[in-house]
Design a protein around this motif. Structure first.
Motif, PDB file in Angstrom:
ATOM      1  N   UNK A 241       0.854  -1.187   0.000  1.00 33.50           N
ATOM      2  CA  UNK A 241       0.000   0.000   0.000  1.00 33.50           C
ATOM      3  C   UNK A 241       0.889   1.235   0.000  1.00 33.50           C
ATOM      4  N   UNK A 242       0.512   2.197  -0.817  1.00 34.97           N
ATOM      5  CA  UNK A 242       1.207   3.482  -0.814  1.00 34.97           C
ATOM      6  C   UNK A 242       0.176   4.597  -0.704  1.00 34.97           C
ATOM      7  N   UNK A 243       0.453   5.547   0.178  1.00 32.00           N
ATOM      8  CA  UNK A 243      -0.425   6.707   0.371  1.00 32.00           C
ATOM      9  C   UNK A 243       0.399   7.967   0.146  1.00 32.00           C
ATOM     10  N   UNK A 244      -0.109   8.859  -0.695  1.00 35.12           N
ATOM     11  CA  UNK A 244       0.558  10.142  -0.928  1.00 35.12           C
ATOM     12  C   UNK A 244      -0.444  11.272  -0.712  1.00 35.12           C
ATOM     13  N   UNK A 245      -0.014  12.253   0.074  1.00 37.45           N
ATOM     14  CA  UNK A 245      -0.866  13.390   0.394  1.00 37.45           C
ATOM     15  C   UNK A 245      -0.160  14.674   0.001  1.00 37.45           C
ATOM     16  N   UNK A 246      -0.898  15.558  -0.640  1.00 34.32           N
ATOM     17  CA  UNK A 246      -0.403  16.902  -0.957  1.00 34.32           C
ATOM     18  C   UNK A 246      -1.544  17.881  -0.765  1.00 34.32           C
ATOM     19  N   UNK A 247      -1.314  19.145  -0.993  1.00 35.34           N
ATOM     20  CA  UNK A 247      -2.305  20.180  -0.729  1.00 35.34           C
ATOM     21  C   UNK A 247      -3.595  19.903  -1.504  1.00 35.34           C
ATOM     22  N   UNK A 248      -4.656  19.542  -0.789  1.00 36.12           N
ATOM     23  CA  UNK A 248      -5.950  19.315  -1.413  1.00 36.12           C
ATOM     24  C   UNK A 248      -6.091  17.998  -2.155  1.00 36.12           C
ATOM     25  N   UNK A 249      -5.169  17.056  -1.965  1.00 33.51           N
ATOM     26  CA  UNK A 249      -5.210  15.816  -2.737  1.00 33.51           C
ATOM     27  C   UNK A 249      -4.677  14.640  -1.914  1.00 33.51           C
ATOM     28  N   UNK A 250      -5.301  13.470  -2.126  1.00 37.16           N
ATOM     29  CA  UNK A 250      -4.843  12.244  -1.487  1.00 37.16           C
ATOM     30  C   UNK A 250      -4.938  11.097  -2.487  1.00 37.16           C
ATOM     31  N   UNK A 251      -3.884  10.264  -2.541  1.00 36.17           N
ATOM     32  CA  UNK A 251      -3.854   9.119  -3.454  1.00 36.17           C
ATOM     33  C   UNK A 251      -3.479   7.866  -2.672  1.00 36.17           C
ATOM     34  N   UNK A 252      -4.204   6.777  -2.947  1.00 31.73           N
ATOM     35  CA  UNK A 252      -3.926   5.481  -2.334  1.00 31.73           C
ATOM     36  C   UNK A 252      -3.748   4.463  -3.452  1.00 31.73           C
ATOM     37  N   UNK A 253      -2.672   3.666  -3.398  1.00 31.56           N
ATOM     38  CA  UNK A 253      -2.451   2.656  -4.433  1.00 31.56           C
ATOM     39  C   UNK A 253      -2.265   1.282  -3.801  1.00 31.56           C
ATOM     40  N   UNK A 255      -0.437  -2.304  -4.654  1.00 34.78           N
ATOM     41  CA  UNK A 255       0.538  -3.030  -5.480  1.00 34.78           C
ATOM     42  C   UNK A 255       0.948  -2.275  -6.749  1.00 34.78           C
ATOM     43  N   UNK A 256       0.879  -0.962  -6.689  1.00 37.31           N
ATOM     44  CA  UNK A 256       1.301  -0.090  -7.790  1.00 37.31           C
ATOM     45  C   UNK A 256       0.535  -0.344  -9.090  1.00 37.31           C
ATOM     46  N   UNK A 257      -0.642  -0.994  -8.977  1.00 36.82           N
ATOM     47  CA  UNK A 257      -1.427  -1.302 -10.180  1.00 36.82           C
ATOM     48  C   UNK A 257      -2.824  -0.700 -10.150  1.00 36.82           C
ATOM     49  N   UNK A 258      -3.352  -0.440  -8.939  1.00 35.84           N
ATOM     50  CA  UNK A 258      -4.676   0.169  -8.808  1.00 35.84           C
ATOM     51  C   UNK A 258      -4.561   1.421  -7.952  1.00 35.84           C
ATOM     52  N   UNK A 259      -5.380   2.423  -8.278  1.00 35.12           N
ATOM     53  CA  UNK A 259      -5.253   3.707  -7.622  1.00 35.12           C
ATOM     54  C   UNK A 259      -6.627   4.273  -7.248  1.00 35.12           C
ATOM     55  N   UNK A 260      -6.694   4.868  -6.074  1.00 32.99           N
ATOM     56  CA  UNK A 260      -7.864   5.647  -5.650  1.00 32.99           C
ATOM     57  C   UNK A 260      -7.376   7.067  -5.406  1.00 32.99           C
ATOM     58  N   UNK A 261      -7.927   8.019  -6.139  1.00 39.35           N
ATOM     59  CA  UNK A 261      -7.471   9.411  -6.072  1.00 39.35           C
ATOM     60  C   UNK A 261      -8.616  10.288  -5.562  1.00 39.35           C
TER      61      UNK A 261
END
Length: 303
Positions: A241-253, A255-261
């Motif tokens: 699982x990878x989670x990335x957060x920036x100003x006004x945005x969040x992304x969860x992936x 296995x680097x193949x599916x993404x929720x933005x």
């Protein structure tokens, strides 16, 4: 002459039997079925320890003095978790897997504002201090590789749910005093579940988009979204699982193949809160005899 020839044949026969026996001793033995088996060599099991830095994490376990009194261990004490007898039943090294394992089951020792037990890490940007956290504008990322080892089933045969990762909101002391709240707790903007072998993501959205800058600080201003299910079934295998957060945005992936933005009005308004990551085993059952084990192989946070 015949005597010498006879002696020579006997010597050759003895040599052949000796060589054949030596070969069998080296290569193995022949069973009654005629199948040759090799002798097994005892091998020492290789000890592997997880390479997870706990310098900036504290842990809460399902042991303590009842509701709101669950035990927490902060840095630097958490660094000695492997020899801490209080932590050992709930947080320990699985040296055969090279993993850090979290065990949880229903107890009366829960944290405030919940009925569920947990063996879960809480990020501390400054070791030993809950008051220094980060905002979406400052950003952050989390990478984790983990697996569900064991989990009990409910009366319908479905596996019990586990929250494995979170981003939890937090009020500053000024915000807490402004709305007259007794603690700094704010809603979790992200919950990542393991649910019947799949990974599910839930986040928060405003009940009323026109809420002002004071009203938005109240937990009642927010509600859960409908949730998002990743397609891949991870089951009891390792997954990333990878989670990335920036100003006004969040992304969860996954296995680097599916993404929720998540890149919308709700995420932009969430910028008013401070946040911290959580990781481990936040067990979502009160059923008698229920339990779960979650193993982390990698866990890394950056800001």
């Amino acid at each position: 002459m015949n005597y010498i020839r006879k002696e020579l044949l006997i010597s050759i026969l003895i040599l052949f039997i000796s060589v054949n026996a030596t070969c069998q001793n080296n290569e193995g033995s022949v069973t009654e079925s005629g199948i040759k088996t090799k002798k097994s060599k005892k091998r020492k099991k290789k000890i592997r320890l997880p390479e997870i830095d706990l310098t900036n994490w504290k842990v809460t376990i399902p042991e303590g003095t009842g509701k709101g009194g669950a035990i927490s261990v902060e840095p630097p004490e958490i660094l000695d978790y492997a020899t801490n007898k209080t932590l050992q039943p709930y947080m320990y090294n699985d040296s055969t897997k090279g993993a850090l394992t979290f065990y949880a089951y229903p107890t009366s020792a829960t944290t405030a504002n919940t009925k569920y037990s947990r063996s879960e890490l809480r990020e501390q940007m400054v070791p030993g201090d809950d008051n220094t956290n980060w905002t979406f504008k400052q950003g952050g990322s989390l990478k984790a590789k983990l697996a569900i080892d064991e989990v009990s089933r409910d009366e319908n045969g479905k596996y019990h749910k586990i929250i494995i990762l979170q981003i939890h909101g937090r009020l500053t002391n000024e915000q807490r005093d402004l709305i007259g709240q007794k603690d700094n707790n704010a809603p979790p903007v992200l919950k990542i579940y393991w649910q019947n072998g799949k990974v599910r993501v839930k986040t928060k959205k405003l009940k009323y988009t026109g809420v002002n800058s004071i009203g938005i600080l109240h937990e009642e201003a927010w509600t859960d979204d409908e949730g998002f299910n990743f397609e891949e079934e991870v089951g009891f295998r390792k997954f990333q699982i990878e989670v990335k957060v920036s100003d006004g945005k969040m992304m969860v992936s996954l296995n680097k193949t599916e993404f929720a933005v998540y890149d919308d009005f709700n995420m932009r308004r969430w910028g008013i809160f401070e946040n911290y990551f959580k990781a481990g085993n936040y067990f979502q059952s009160r059923d008698e005899g229920s339990f779960a084990k979650v193993s982390f192989y990698e866990l890394e946070v950056n800001h």
